[in-house]
Motif scaffolding. Structure first.
Motif, PDB file in Angstrom:
ATOM      1  N   UNK A 676       0.848  -1.195   0.000  1.00  0.00           N
ATOM      2  CA  UNK A 676       0.000   0.000   0.000  1.00  0.00           C
ATOM      3  C   UNK A 676       0.884   1.245   0.000  1.00  0.00           C
ATOM      4  N   UNK A 677       0.501   2.224  -0.790  1.00  0.00           N
ATOM      5  CA  UNK A 677       1.248   3.477  -0.827  1.00  0.00           C
ATOM      6  C   UNK A 677       2.443   3.447  -1.760  1.00  0.00           C
ATOM      7  N   UNK A 678       2.836   2.260  -2.219  1.00  0.00           N
ATOM      8  CA  UNK A 678       3.953   2.169  -3.170  1.00  0.00           C
ATOM      9  C   UNK A 678       3.357   1.932  -4.557  1.00  0.00           C
ATOM     10  N   UNK A 679       3.654   2.815  -5.498  1.00  0.00           N
ATOM     11  CA  UNK A 679       3.054   2.686  -6.826  1.00  0.00           C
ATOM     12  C   UNK A 679       3.698   1.528  -7.599  1.00  0.00           C
ATOM     13  N   UNK A 680       3.086   1.139  -8.714  1.00  0.00           N
ATOM     14  CA  UNK A 680       3.737   0.167  -9.587  1.00  0.00           C
ATOM     15  C   UNK A 680       5.082   0.720 -10.041  1.00  0.00           C
ATOM     16  N   UNK A 681       6.064  -0.168 -10.218  1.00  0.00           N
ATOM     17  CA  UNK A 681       7.414   0.295 -10.570  1.00  0.00           C
ATOM     18  C   UNK A 681       7.962  -0.522 -11.729  1.00  0.00           C
ATOM     19  N   UNK A 682       8.252   0.145 -12.850  1.00  0.00           N
ATOM     20  CA  UNK A 682       8.949  -0.544 -13.932  1.00  0.00           C
ATOM     21  C   UNK A 682      10.224  -1.165 -13.375  1.00  0.00           C
ATOM     22  N   UNK A 683      10.600  -2.348 -13.869  1.00  0.00           N
ATOM     23  CA  UNK A 683      11.739  -3.029 -13.269  1.00  0.00           C
ATOM     24  C   UNK A 683      12.467  -3.919 -14.269  1.00  0.00           C
ATOM     25  N   UNK A 684      13.763  -4.093 -13.997  1.00  0.00           N
ATOM     26  CA  UNK A 684      14.584  -5.049 -14.733  1.00  0.00           C
ATOM     27  C   UNK A 684      14.511  -6.382 -13.995  1.00  0.00           C
ATOM     28  N   UNK A 685      14.172  -7.435 -14.710  1.00  0.00           N
ATOM     29  CA  UNK A 685      13.984  -8.761 -14.128  1.00  0.00           C
ATOM     30  C   UNK A 685      15.018  -9.702 -14.754  1.00  0.00           C
ATOM     31  N   UNK A 686      15.616 -10.562 -13.927  1.00  0.00           N
ATOM     32  CA  UNK A 686      16.550 -11.567 -14.454  1.00  0.00           C
ATOM     33  C   UNK A 686      15.931 -12.948 -14.316  1.00  0.00           C
ATOM     34  N   UNK A 687      15.931 -13.681 -15.399  1.00  0.00           N
ATOM     35  CA  UNK A 687      15.371 -15.036 -15.405  1.00  0.00           C
ATOM     36  C   UNK A 687      16.517 -16.042 -15.460  1.00  0.00           C
ATOM     37  N   UNK A 688      16.480 -17.004 -14.558  1.00  0.00           N
ATOM     38  CA  UNK A 688      17.473 -18.092 -14.552  1.00  0.00           C
ATOM     39  C   UNK A 688      16.736 -19.404 -14.340  1.00  0.00           C
ATOM     40  N   UNK A 689      17.405 -20.484 -14.711  1.00  0.00           N
ATOM     41  CA  UNK A 689      16.824 -21.803 -14.470  1.00  0.00           C
ATOM     42  C   UNK A 689      17.033 -22.144 -12.995  1.00  0.00           C
ATOM     43  N   UNK A 690      15.995 -22.664 -12.362  1.00  0.00           N
ATOM     44  CA  UNK A 690      16.141 -23.049 -10.952  1.00  0.00           C
ATOM     45  C   UNK A 690      17.262 -24.089 -10.848  1.00  0.00           C
ATOM     46  N   UNK A 691      18.246 -23.804 -10.017  1.00  0.00           N
ATOM     47  CA  UNK A 691      19.370 -24.715  -9.870  1.00  0.00           C
ATOM     48  C   UNK A 691      20.463 -24.533 -10.921  1.00  0.00           C
ATOM     49  N   UNK A 692      20.245 -23.584 -11.860  1.00  0.00           N
ATOM     50  CA  UNK A 692      21.264 -23.278 -12.870  1.00  0.00           C
ATOM     51  C   UNK A 692      21.059 -24.053 -14.162  1.00  0.00           C
ATOM     52  N   UNK A 693      21.798 -23.637 -15.189  1.00  0.00           N
ATOM     53  CA  UNK A 693      21.717 -24.308 -16.483  1.00  0.00           C
ATOM     54  C   UNK A 693      21.232 -23.381 -17.583  1.00  0.00           C
ATOM     55  N   UNK A 694      21.348 -23.877 -18.817  1.00  0.00           N
ATOM     56  CA  UNK A 694      20.968 -23.064 -19.969  1.00  0.00           C
ATOM     57  C   UNK A 694      19.455 -22.960 -20.079  1.00  0.00           C
ATOM     58  N   UNK A 695      19.010 -21.784 -20.526  1.00  0.00           N
ATOM     59  CA  UNK A 695      17.576 -21.503 -20.587  1.00  0.00           C
ATOM     60  C   UNK A 695      16.947 -22.139 -21.825  1.00  0.00           C
ATOM     61  N   UNK A 696      15.899 -22.887 -21.576  1.00  0.00           N
ATOM     62  CA  UNK A 696      15.073 -23.461 -22.652  1.00  0.00           C
ATOM     63  C   UNK A 696      15.834 -24.437 -23.549  1.00  0.00           C
ATOM     64  N   UNK A 697      16.924 -24.975 -23.019  1.00  0.00           N
ATOM     65  CA  UNK A 697      17.693 -25.944 -23.816  1.00  0.00           C
ATOM     66  C   UNK A 697      17.363 -27.342 -23.304  1.00  0.00           C
TER      67      UNK A 697
END
Ligand code: FEO
Ligand code: CA
Ligand code: CA
Length: 697
Positions: A676-697
């Motif tokens: 409450x009281x904090x507006x929506x905030x544009x943000x940089x998000x980092x996506x990683x594989x849980x436990x590590x590894x190449x994405x979508x491979x």
């Protein structure tokens, strides 16, 4: 921002000076009819017959033929996200999506924490800016593995007053009634870009707040104008009689990073910041007439006409009106000209000419002066993705994001030297700018924008190469380039493929279609695939086809061409940004999907570009309501994917569960903090594989 589907940037206001190529009639188009029907059709979805409208080319056949000769790329290996709209983000199962940096996060040890109720320009100048768009990584000077430690560069495209500041209603509707100089000063500091050192620590990325490389670029950072147009009369202002120094960069949308580790930041809708102060004394006053809306509309029309006449009288005294008009200046999307004369075109008519460029910034030197590289032309630059050609020259691909505008590339005169960084630092000041012409037979030509060649002569208004570049759009018009459906990001690949995102164009009439833009009233956009002959990105010819026409494949009138293997989650509309990962796979982020338009939030999709399953698209990440997705950017090891969630909560009226304009005090989502009281905030998000590894491979 998606200016066509974003209702808050309305274009029928008296301030709207027609962008060239933009049909200003407000007739309902077929695309809008389809979009409206989509939102109502609910259960009928599966019952509609599928008889796709045939285009003028057969992309499937052409691409399938090419695919036979090429090795199949690795497929996307993940379980799809379910398409839809809600208050938060969603990533494919087995992946983590962590917020790395939000608007207002402090970037220096002494920077204040985000305090949304007590914002100041000084604080904003030390914090992450608003609306992160392009995201890139450049190597640190210390030889770190860029997949582990890097300098993150982020564009801050634009600001939205009523989402940033408490107590405001929609400001563009309200004639910017709430905009004080104090708030405008915060907006100036929220624009530009950020450079932030980041490192991976136990599998999770974190900010190095005390890094000497951290830097904010704002709308007031001093920049140098370089290349053929530097010093030209059209770039001179009272603050800069030499035409070589400019304050800040504006509306930086997508971009690129160069092989020598600089950041290319592309100025897009710069026209919106310039306005005309029209005296309102004596203009008719419009009273609310609830019992007679027609009378009220008539009174409003009369007032608008009087306002426009007065404004045109002011503008009529200026030179180069055709140039201003072709770029949509003054756009008047902000109140900045009320407080700063440089944004007031009646006082500083050349100031807009100093925007609309690609800016090169050296993140390794925090004191470096950013350079506006005029050789790359002046337009509403979307991005600046680039590739080193076989002969060593750098080739930069650029879209001009306007309905009926063009696709460009720039080829440097000199070659990139991987062993001498200093020798590359001004490579972008010399070279040839080209604009694309797509022929009906699947061939195409790159037409050079060179003074003295063809129609680009003094008789036609181009006195020298500087004028060709300052008036890039007019020069490309004269050359007969192909009018496109809003060219956004362009991804070039090492083996000569080039993918062009064409986001939409509902104003293309049936009689205006061309082979590369075959759909009238193109509400959902398409992707053009180009091939450089023998992989030569510097060549003056190319071949092309359409990879996919976007939209819901189950609605016949839309004529979408995703492969039949594409699930109901897998299709998308409005392609915007794109990237080819180290595995050679194409990823697309979108801007303009919504509950109303496509029944889904914007997000990230992977699409198969050749071989078996051509044009099969799969949904990997989904934005919170109102947000578009920017970036995307992979680390070279394919283990980290950076995306930008831009303008969460915008367009609240397009989500039936909210159905009203989002504001700071009443937003459709408070992503990502949900406090409450904090507006929506544009943000940089980092996506990683849980436990590590190449994405979508
Ligand atoms: Fe800023 Fe063309 O999107
Ligand atoms: Ca966008
Ligand atoms: Ca964009």
């Amino acid at each position: 921002m998606n200016r066509i589907l974003d209702p808050r940037r309305h274009y029928s206001s008296p301030e709207d000076m027609g962008d060239d190529g933009v049909n200003t009639t407000l007739n309902t188009t077929m695309g809008e009819v389809i979009a409206a029907r989509y939102s109502r059709r609910g259960m009928l979805k599966g019952a509609l017959a599928v008889t796709a409208i045939s285009g003028t080319v057969s992309p499937m056949a052409l691409l399938a033929g090419r695919a036979e000769a090429t090795e199949a790329k690795p497929i996307f290996n993940f379980k799809e996200v379910v398409a839809g709209v809600d208050e938060t983000h969603h990533v494919a199962e087995g992946y983590d999506a962590n917020v790395l940096l939000r608007w207002g996060d402090p970037l220096f040890p002494d920077a204040p924490d985000f305090d949304p109720q007590n914002q100041s320009a000084d604080a904003q100048a030390r914090q992450l800016g608003y609306n992160n768009d392009f995201i890139g990584l450049v190597p640190t000077p210390n030889g770190d593995d860029i997949s582990q430690r890097a300098l993150l560069v982020v564009n801050h495209e634009y600001t939205t007053e009523e989402l940033m500041f408490p107590g405001l209603r929609e400001q563009e509707e309200a004639g910017f009634e709430g905009m004080t100089q104090q708030l405008v000063d915060i907006e100036l500091m929220a624009h530009g870009g950020s450079i932030v050192e980041i490192r991976k620590n136990n599998g999770r990325w974190e900010v190095v707040r005390d890094s000497r490389y951290n830097r904010r670029i704002t709308a007031e950072t001093e920049m140098e104008i370089t290349g053929p147009a530097a010093g030209h009369d059209l770039l001179k202002t009272s603050a800069d009689p030499e035409g070589r120094r400019v304050m800040g960069m504006l509306n930086n949308c997508a971009g690129g990073v160069t092989p020598w580790g600089t950041w290319l930041s592309a100025e897009e809708n710069f026209n919106g910041y310039f306005g005309v102060n029209v005296p309102e004394d004596g203009l008719p006053v419009v009273e609310a007439q609830y019992d007679d809306p027609q009378a009220q509309t008539k009174a409003q029309d009369e007032r608008d006409a009087a306002y426009l006449a007065r404004r045109d009288e002011i503008l009529g005294g200026l030179d180069n009106l055709d140039l201003m008009e072709r770029y949509g200046v003054p756009g008047a999307w902000y109140a900045w000209n009320r407080f700063y004369d440089r944004f007031e075109v009646a006082k500083e008519p050349n100031e807009p000419n100093r925007f609309g460029w690609v800016v090169e910034i050296d993140p390794r030197d925090p004191n470096s002066v950013p350079k506006k590289r005029t050789a790359l032309g002046r337009m509403k630059h979307e991005g600046a993705e680039n590739v080193v050609n076989g002969d060593g020259r750098l080739v930069v691909y650029m879209g001009d994001d306007e309905r009926f505008d063009y696709v460009y590339k720039f080829v440097t005169a000199g070659a990139y030297d991987p062993d001498d960084r200093a020798a590359n630092m001004d490579l972008l000041d010399e070279g040839t700018l080209y604009v694309a012409k797509y022929n009906v037979d699947g061939t195409g030509e790159w037409l050079p924008l060179v003074h003295g060649q063809g129609p680009l002569t003094e008789e036609n208004g181009f006195r020298d190469q500087a004028e060709v570049l300052i008036k890039t759009r007019l020069a490309a018009d004269a050359l007969g380039a192909t009018k496109m459906d809003r060219p956004e990001d362009i991804a070039p690949g090492p083996d000569g493929q080039i993918y062009v995102m064409l986001t939409n164009n509902t104003r293309r009439a049936a009689e205006d279609v061309n082979a590369a833009n075959p759909r009238p009233e193109n509400a959902f956009g398409h992707i053009v695939s180009m091939i450089a002959p023998e992989g030569d990105h510097a060549a003056e010819t190319f071949n092309w086809t359409i990879l996919v026409k976007c939209g819901d494949p189950s609605i016949a009138e839309i004529g979408a061409t995703f492969s039949p293997d594409t699930t109901e989650n897998g299709w998308f509309g409005m392609p915007d940004n794109c990237v080819i990962d180290a595995q050679g796979r194409l990823w697309i982020s979108t801007d303009g999907n919504s509950a109303e338009e496509t029944g889904r939030a914007d997000g990230l999709w992977g699409i198969t570009t050749d071989g078996e399953g051509l044009a099969t698209s799969v949904h990997f990440f989904r934005c919170p309501v109102g947000a578009e997705l920017c970036g995307p950017f992979f680390t070279p090891d394919t283990e980290s994917l950076f995306v930008g969630v831009q303008h969460p909560a915008e367009g609240g009226e397009d989500w039936p569960e909210f159905a009203r304009v989002s504001t700071f005090d009443d937003p459709s989502t408070r992503w990502p903090d949900f406090q409450d009281g904090v507006p929506p905030r544009p943000a940089v998000v980092v996506i990683t594989k849980a436990g590590g590894g190449k994405i979508a491979v």
